[in-house]
Write a protein that holds these residues in place. Structure first.
Motif, short mmCIF file in Angstrom:
data_model
loop_
_atom_site.label_atom_id
_atom_site.label_comp_id
_atom_site.label_asym_id
_atom_site.label_seq_id
_atom_site.Cartn_x
_atom_site.Cartn_y
_atom_site.Cartn_z
N ALA A 199 -0.72 -6.62 -45.74
CA ALA A 199 -1.95 -5.84 -45.87
C ALA A 199 -3.14 -6.51 -45.20
N GLU A 200 -3.09 -7.85 -45.10
CA GLU A 200 -4.21 -8.59 -44.52
C GLU A 200 -4.10 -8.72 -43.00
N TYR A 201 -2.88 -8.84 -42.46
CA TYR A 201 -2.72 -9.22 -41.07
C TYR A 201 -2.05 -8.16 -40.20
N CYS A 202 -1.35 -7.22 -40.81
CA CYS A 202 -0.63 -6.21 -40.03
C CYS A 202 -1.56 -5.01 -39.80
N GLU A 203 -2.00 -4.81 -38.58
CA GLU A 203 -2.97 -3.77 -38.27
C GLU A 203 -2.43 -2.39 -38.62
N GLY A 204 -3.25 -1.62 -39.30
CA GLY A 204 -2.86 -0.26 -39.67
C GLY A 204 -1.82 -0.19 -40.76
N TYR A 205 -1.65 -1.26 -41.53
CA TYR A 205 -0.59 -1.28 -42.53
C TYR A 205 -0.82 -0.24 -43.62
N GLN A 206 0.24 0.46 -43.98
CA GLN A 206 0.21 1.43 -45.06
C GLN A 206 1.04 0.90 -46.22
N PRO A 207 0.50 0.89 -47.43
CA PRO A 207 1.24 0.32 -48.56
C PRO A 207 2.53 1.07 -48.83
N PHE A 208 3.51 0.34 -49.35
CA PHE A 208 4.80 0.94 -49.68
C PHE A 208 4.63 2.03 -50.72
N HIS A 209 3.80 1.78 -51.72
CA HIS A 209 3.53 2.76 -52.77
C HIS A 209 2.08 2.60 -53.18
N PRO A 210 1.33 3.69 -53.32
CA PRO A 210 -0.11 3.58 -53.57
C PRO A 210 -0.47 2.94 -54.90
N GLN A 211 0.45 2.93 -55.88
CA GLN A 211 0.13 2.39 -57.20
C GLN A 211 0.70 0.99 -57.44
N TYR A 212 1.52 0.48 -56.52
CA TYR A 212 2.16 -0.81 -56.78
C TYR A 212 1.15 -1.96 -56.75
N ALA A 213 0.09 -1.83 -55.97
CA ALA A 213 -0.94 -2.87 -55.95
C ALA A 213 -1.57 -3.03 -57.33
N TYR A 214 -1.66 -1.94 -58.07
CA TYR A 214 -2.21 -1.97 -59.43
C TYR A 214 -1.16 -2.47 -60.43
N LEU A 215 0.07 -1.99 -60.32
CA LEU A 215 1.10 -2.31 -61.30
C LEU A 215 1.52 -3.77 -61.25
N ARG A 217 9.95 -5.06 -43.41
CA ARG A 217 8.67 -4.93 -42.71
C ARG A 217 8.14 -6.29 -42.28
N LEU A 218 8.21 -7.26 -43.18
CA LEU A 218 7.66 -8.58 -42.86
C LEU A 218 8.45 -9.25 -41.75
N ILE A 219 9.77 -9.21 -41.85
CA ILE A 219 10.60 -9.86 -40.83
C ILE A 219 10.42 -9.16 -39.48
N GLN A 220 10.38 -7.83 -39.49
CA GLN A 220 10.17 -7.10 -38.24
C GLN A 220 8.82 -7.45 -37.62
N TRP A 221 7.79 -7.53 -38.44
CA TRP A 221 6.46 -7.89 -37.92
C TRP A 221 6.45 -9.30 -37.35
N LEU A 222 7.11 -10.23 -38.02
CA LEU A 222 7.16 -11.61 -37.52
C LEU A 222 7.91 -11.69 -36.20
N GLU A 223 8.96 -10.91 -36.07
CA GLU A 223 9.79 -10.96 -34.86
C GLU A 223 9.14 -10.25 -33.68
N GLN A 224 8.30 -9.25 -33.96
CA GLN A 224 7.75 -8.43 -32.88
C GLN A 224 6.30 -8.74 -32.55
N SER A 225 5.68 -9.64 -33.28
CA SER A 225 4.28 -9.95 -33.03
C SER A 225 4.10 -11.45 -32.84
N ASP A 226 2.88 -11.83 -32.56
CA ASP A 226 2.54 -13.24 -32.42
C ASP A 226 1.56 -13.59 -33.53
N PRO A 227 2.09 -13.82 -34.76
CA PRO A 227 1.19 -14.00 -35.90
C PRO A 227 0.40 -15.30 -35.79
#
Length: 411
Positions: free
Chosen positions: A65-81, A119-129
């Protein structure tokens, strides 16, 4: 398990470490039913499936959510739960009500884990974090290893509250083993010493900065206090002798009718509830699941005291351990966390991590006591000499024991 204190730099190693730690959390739940993973037996306990979700929330919130541009949460309520105590990350579901969450189901939480991993592994493999990602992943893995230990602590309490006393593991209880301890005292001359983490390996922020402490000459017992020792304390009226107890400890003991360590069961014989189920109490195993109040009372009864965390750190003898479900011997590491007399406070010059991660440790530096070492359920590689665990003095569902200390004079 990977070495927790080793920084993850090369990408293949980073990804392998990530996969290994994440898979181990799910392995710990392999013997549990979906019903088992829902239960919260007291406010301090979290359901097993909540641990699986919260550790995933950590990677989603602090990396994707902090570093992946345009990231959409997996579920809108999980950040709260699944937020635990990060006030800066928004509102949270009440901790004592985690056991009310029959939904999402265990299968849905596992799907959440696998989706965030992908998502995390794909982002790490396809970007230059940025370089900070290595640090965040390492912190996230150490955070998950903490929850792996918490998961076992919690499910043990859940099963203990069940009149059937179910066993988490069907495997036989490992035999107690000798470690070379002799019941003697390890003497230390004291003086000006340094404690706290140093070097490039991982540590939590509360282990720093390294600083100097003056110690008077002291000695630590080379063995942990055993069940047999504790039986002697009980038979000598230890739980009924107020002069042995701190005032708050005596009140806690009386109000809660405390007369033995947690998980001792009195029947025709004394039994001990373990992750292997009910077992006959072995007097030679180290006593476990005791509060700070009980540890301090025992030390007073024994004519000794609890060590300070600085004394423990400079006297500790490094060692490795296997991942077991019950303590079977002695050792500074890999058996039981050991109570110290030190309140959990900031080291001189302590600075919390920037941003929301600054809430990880610093804000809990009040009214708790420090434990040192590690436990049999601590993931191997997660222990180190400078690690500062901390709990409130009345808590005892954690795998906690004690090692005695005493003053000594120089001749």
């Amino acid at each position: 398990m990977p070495m927790a204190e080793t920084a993850i730099s090369a990408q293949p190693q980073r990804l392998q470490s990530y996969r290994t730690v994440r898979q181990f959390s799910e392995q710990l739940c392999a013997t549990l039913s979906a019903e088992d993973t829902c239960i919260q037996s007291m406010p301090d306990v979290s359901p097993s499936k909540w641990h699986l979700a919260h550790t995933t929330w950590f990677f989603e919130q602090f990396i994707l959510a902090e570093y992946c541009e345009g990231y959409q949460p997996f579920h809108p309520q999980y950040a709260y739960l699944f937020n635990s105590y990060y006030i800066s990350k928004g509102d949270r579901h009440a901790r004592p009500a985690r056991g009310l969450l029959s939904r999402p189901t265990l299968d849905e939480i596992l799907a959440y884990r696998h989706a965030i991993d992908e998502r995390l592994i794909q982002w790490l493999e396809q970007s230059d974090p940025p370089d900070t990602i290595d640090t965040l992943i390492t912190l996230g893995l150490n955070h998950e290893q903490q929850h792996q230990e918490l998961l076992l602590m919690d499910i043990k309490h859940v099963f203990f509250c069940n009149p059937l006393f179910p066993a988490y593991s069907k495997t036989p209880m490992p035999a107690a083993f000798a470690t070379g301890q002799t019941g003697k005292w390890l003497e230390h001359p004291g003086g000006l010493v340094e404690i706290g983490h140093h070097g490039a390996d991982f540590s939590f922020d509360n282990e720093q900065p390294r600083h100097k402490v003056w110690l008077e000459p002291f000695a630590l017992a080379d063995a942990l206090v055993t069940n047999g020792d504790w039986l002697d304390f009980i038979e000598d009226g230890g739980y009924h002798t107020p002069r042995l107890w701190l005032s708050e400890g005596w009140d806690w003991c009386q109000q809660n009718d405390i007369a033995a360590p947690l998980y001792w069961v009195y029947d025709d014989e004394i039994l001990e509830f373990t992750l292997h189920g009910l077992q006959t109490l072995n007097p030679d195993r180290p006593v476990s699941h005791i509060s700070y109040y009980e540890a301090a009372a025992f030390a007073e009864w024994a004519g000794a005291r609890l060590p300070s965390e600085a004394e423990w750190e400079v006297a500790a003898r490094p060692g490795s351990h296997q991942h077991l479900l019950h303590p079977g011997g002695d050792g500074f590491f890999g058996q039981l966390w050991q109570w110290t007399s030190s309140p959990y406070q900031a080291y001189p010059g302590f600075k919390p991590l920037p941003g929301s991660l600054g809430e990880y440790n610093g804000k809990f530096m009040s009214s708790q006591m420090v434990l040192r070492g590690s436990a049999c359920i601590t993931p191997p590689g997660h222990e180190r000499t400078t690690y500062r665990n901390f709990f409130y003095p009345q808590q005892r569902w954690q795998f906690a024991g004690l090692r005695l200390a005493r003053d000594r004079t120089t001749d």
